[in-house]
Design a protein around this motif. Structure first.
Motif, PDB file in Angstrom:
ATOM      1  N   UNK A 113       6.788  98.011 -12.380  1.00 14.74           N
ATOM      2  CA  UNK A 113       7.248  97.410 -13.448  1.00 14.74           C
ATOM      3  C   UNK A 113       6.413  96.126 -14.007  1.00 14.74           C
ATOM      4  N   UNK A 114       5.957  96.082 -15.189  1.00 15.84           N
ATOM      5  CA  UNK A 114       4.942  95.069 -15.625  1.00 15.84           C
ATOM      6  C   UNK A 114       5.667  93.959 -16.627  1.00 15.84           C
ATOM      7  N   UNK A 115       5.658  92.922 -16.542  1.00 18.09           N
ATOM      8  CA  UNK A 115       6.258  91.745 -17.384  1.00 18.09           C
ATOM      9  C   UNK A 115       5.400  91.376 -18.470  1.00 18.09           C
ATOM     10  N   UNK A 116       5.441  91.721 -19.674  1.00 15.63           N
ATOM     11  CA  UNK A 116       4.380  91.385 -20.582  1.00 15.63           C
ATOM     12  C   UNK A 116       4.743  90.035 -21.310  1.00 15.63           C
ATOM     13  N   UNK A 117       3.589  89.359 -21.239  1.00 11.77           N
ATOM     14  CA  UNK A 117       3.558  87.962 -21.924  1.00 11.77           C
ATOM     15  C   UNK A 117       4.039  88.118 -23.294  1.00 11.77           C
ATOM     16  N   UNK A 118       4.547  86.990 -23.865  1.00  9.65           N
ATOM     17  CA  UNK A 118       5.093  87.311 -25.303  1.00  9.65           C
ATOM     18  C   UNK A 118       3.915  87.714 -26.466  1.00  9.65           C
ATOM     19  N   UNK A 165     -17.534  92.776 -17.726  1.00 13.80           N
ATOM     20  CA  UNK A 165     -18.411  91.405 -18.228  1.00 13.80           C
ATOM     21  C   UNK A 165     -17.175  90.495 -17.954  1.00 13.80           C
ATOM     22  N   UNK A 166     -15.974  90.628 -18.512  1.00 15.37           N
ATOM     23  CA  UNK A 166     -15.014  89.635 -18.665  1.00 15.37           C
ATOM     24  C   UNK A 166     -14.236  89.404 -17.398  1.00 15.37           C
ATOM     25  N   UNK A 167     -14.173  90.494 -16.612  1.00 15.41           N
ATOM     26  CA  UNK A 167     -13.494  90.592 -15.267  1.00 15.41           C
ATOM     27  C   UNK A 167     -14.321  89.742 -14.334  1.00 15.41           C
ATOM     28  N   UNK A 168     -15.557  90.013 -14.559  1.00 15.67           N
ATOM     29  CA  UNK A 168     -16.430  89.140 -13.387  1.00 15.67           C
ATOM     30  C   UNK A 168     -16.605  87.812 -13.837  1.00 15.67           C
ATOM     31  N   UNK A 169     -16.441  87.349 -14.972  1.00 16.27           N
ATOM     32  CA  UNK A 169     -16.337  85.951 -15.418  1.00 16.27           C
ATOM     33  C   UNK A 169     -15.091  85.116 -15.161  1.00 16.27           C
ATOM     34  N   UNK A 170     -14.125  86.126 -15.035  1.00 16.73           N
ATOM     35  CA  UNK A 170     -12.752  85.564 -14.737  1.00 16.73           C
ATOM     36  C   UNK A 170     -12.648  84.912 -13.312  1.00 16.73           C
ATOM     37  N   UNK A 171     -11.452  84.308 -13.024  1.00 14.16           N
ATOM     38  CA  UNK A 171     -11.121  83.668 -11.801  1.00 14.16           C
ATOM     39  C   UNK A 171     -11.106  84.955 -10.648  1.00 14.16           C
ATOM     40  N   UNK A 172     -10.917  86.002 -10.989  1.00 10.97           N
ATOM     41  CA  UNK A 172     -11.076  87.037 -10.034  1.00 10.97           C
ATOM     42  C   UNK A 172     -12.315  87.104  -9.343  1.00 10.97           C
ATOM     43  N   UNK A 285      -2.886  94.855 -11.606  1.00  8.72           N
ATOM     44  CA  UNK A 285      -2.509  95.061 -13.080  1.00  8.72           C
ATOM     45  C   UNK A 285      -1.872  93.807 -13.824  1.00  8.72           C
ATOM     46  N   UNK A 286      -0.995  93.502 -12.900  1.00 10.02           N
ATOM     47  CA  UNK A 286       0.063  92.254 -13.592  1.00 10.02           C
ATOM     48  C   UNK A 286      -0.842  90.964 -13.778  1.00 10.02           C
ATOM     49  N   UNK A 287      -1.792  90.852 -12.804  1.00 14.29           N
ATOM     50  CA  UNK A 287      -2.433  89.530 -12.816  1.00 14.29           C
ATOM     51  C   UNK A 287      -3.305  89.742 -13.892  1.00 14.29           C
ATOM     52  N   UNK A 288      -4.069  90.924 -14.271  1.00 14.95           N
ATOM     53  CA  UNK A 288      -4.951  91.044 -15.471  1.00 14.95           C
ATOM     54  C   UNK A 288      -4.315  90.891 -17.016  1.00 14.95           C
ATOM     55  N   UNK A 289      -2.968  91.640 -16.648  1.00 12.19           N
ATOM     56  CA  UNK A 289      -2.340  91.249 -18.173  1.00 12.19           C
ATOM     57  C   UNK A 289      -1.839  89.955 -18.246  1.00 12.19           C
ATOM     58  N   UNK A 290      -1.485  89.213 -17.196  1.00 12.10           N
ATOM     59  CA  UNK A 290      -1.356  87.735 -17.261  1.00 12.10           C
ATOM     60  C   UNK A 290      -2.432  86.765 -17.981  1.00 12.10           C
ATOM     61  N   UNK A 291      -3.806  87.316 -17.040  1.00 11.86           N
ATOM     62  CA  UNK A 291      -4.893  86.751 -17.738  1.00 11.86           C
ATOM     63  C   UNK A 291      -5.233  86.939 -19.167  1.00 11.86           C
ATOM     64  N   UNK A 292      -5.051  88.174 -19.369  1.00 10.19           N
ATOM     65  CA  UNK A 292      -5.327  88.508 -20.984  1.00 10.19           C
ATOM     66  C   UNK A 292      -4.263  87.660 -21.980  1.00 10.19           C
TER      67      UNK A 292
END
Length: 331
Positions: A113-118, A165-172, A285-292
């Motif tokens: 289950x994923x919690x979507x940011x507002x 590109x976006x993932x590579x530049x992120x904190x991940x 997936x949740x971490x990526x959704x949150x980062x988006x």
């Protein structure tokens, strides 16, 4: 239910059949019944419609991914109303996929289950699963990307290229230098927006420019999305012990002449990543959704269609008009 049906192959985008009276799948043990809210389009679905995916039985509802709400957990750990994503596992190929109002997916291919940011709506969420899970799997598993690596992305305006590109530049991953390509100058801003440090206009050979931008050394890691015709040039853009992961073929050509003894000398490596191997239970997936949601990861949704216009969406993607993800919403 509403559904987009591929009646046979090969067909043109306009020959996809939109129905409002397709039979709704029924709950089944070991499967999650999902009320779909949106789905992203993928090149593999275009190739299937074009007759390039062997062994499929038609008619078929296409779609290798979707996002939506759990209607029935089929004995699984989910509860009704949970927000989930589903990816691969035979979707749209061995069984009906995401181009519909409802779909029935084996437990193993449905996310927790994923919690979507507002500020993350269905259109944004629908652009994430297949694209970002493929990008993350490529960087994490196939390339074992480190923050000290220089990353080169060949095919940078594709949705997966932008996600890499976006993932590579992120904190991940925290990669300091990312190079990427586009064939058209008007798409340069889209590539830059994903965090790329150097955008290269691809005129057919880019290895010399990659070498120049890396002080003559070459890239430590590379993602090949253009496909086999570009593979030797990408290998030439690598540093001596570099690694290239081939994960797609935007060129539409799946086989080409390739001399590994020359292309991989003196000690370069060739690998690949298949989204079939994604484990949604452990993927971030949740971490990526949150980062988006926070804006740390830049998400490029090029255009949003309604499910009834899925044929138009196919035509738009097939014309290479998009710089980023194309999404269809069911509501």
């Amino acid at each position: 239910m509403r559904a987009v049906i591929c009646p046979r192959v090969p067909i043109e985008p306009t020959q996809l059949v939109y129905s409002t009276a397709h039979p709704t799948p029924q709950p089944k043990t070991g499967h999650v019944l999902i009320r779909i809210k949106g789905f992203g389009l993928n090149r593999s679905e275009l190739y299937t419609r074009q007759g390039l995916s062997p062994g499929l039985v038609f008619p078929r509802i296409l779609g290798i991914e979707c996002v939506g709400v759990v209607q029935d957990a089929g004995g699984g750990a989910w509860k009704e109303g949970d927000i989930v994503a589903a990816v691969m596992g035979g979707m749209g190929r061995q069984f009906d996929g995401g181009y519909a109002e409802y779909t029935l997916i084996p437990h193993a291919h449905v996310s927790p289950a994923i919690k979507l940011p507002e500020n993350v709506g269905w259109d944004t969420f629908a652009a994430i699963p297949e694209t970002f899970m493929t990008a993350w799997g490529t960087l994490h598993s196939s390339l074992k990307l480190k923050s000290t690596d220089t990353l080169f992305i060949h095919g940078g305006t594709s949705s997966v290229g932008l996600a890499c590109a976006s993932l590579a530049k992120s904190s991940l991953f925290n990669v300091s230098t990312v190079l990427s390509t586009t064939r058209t100058a008007h798409k340069v801003p889209s590539v830059q927006a994903s965090g790329v440090d150097h955008v290269i206009i691809d005129s057919g050979s880019v290895s010399a420019e990659v070498k120049k931008l890396t002080g003559g050394l070459g890239a430590a890691k590379a993602v090949e999305l253009v496909g086999p015709p570009a593979l030797e040039d990408t290998c030439a853009a690598l540093a001596p012990d570099g690694v290239v992961a081939i994960i797609g073929s935007l060129s539409g050509v799946w086989r080409a002449e390739f001399d590994p003894m020359s292309a991989l000398a003196p000690s370069k490596y060739l690998t690949m990543f298949s989204s079939n191997s994604i484990n949604l239970s452990t993927a971030p997936l949740q971490q990526i959704v949150d980062a988006v949601g926070t804006g740390e990861i830049k998400l490029s949704v090029d255009r949003v269609f309604n499910i009834a216009d899925a044929g138009q969406a196919h035509a738009y993607m097939e014309a290479n008009s998009a710089a980023g993800k194309v999404v269809c919403l069911v509501d």
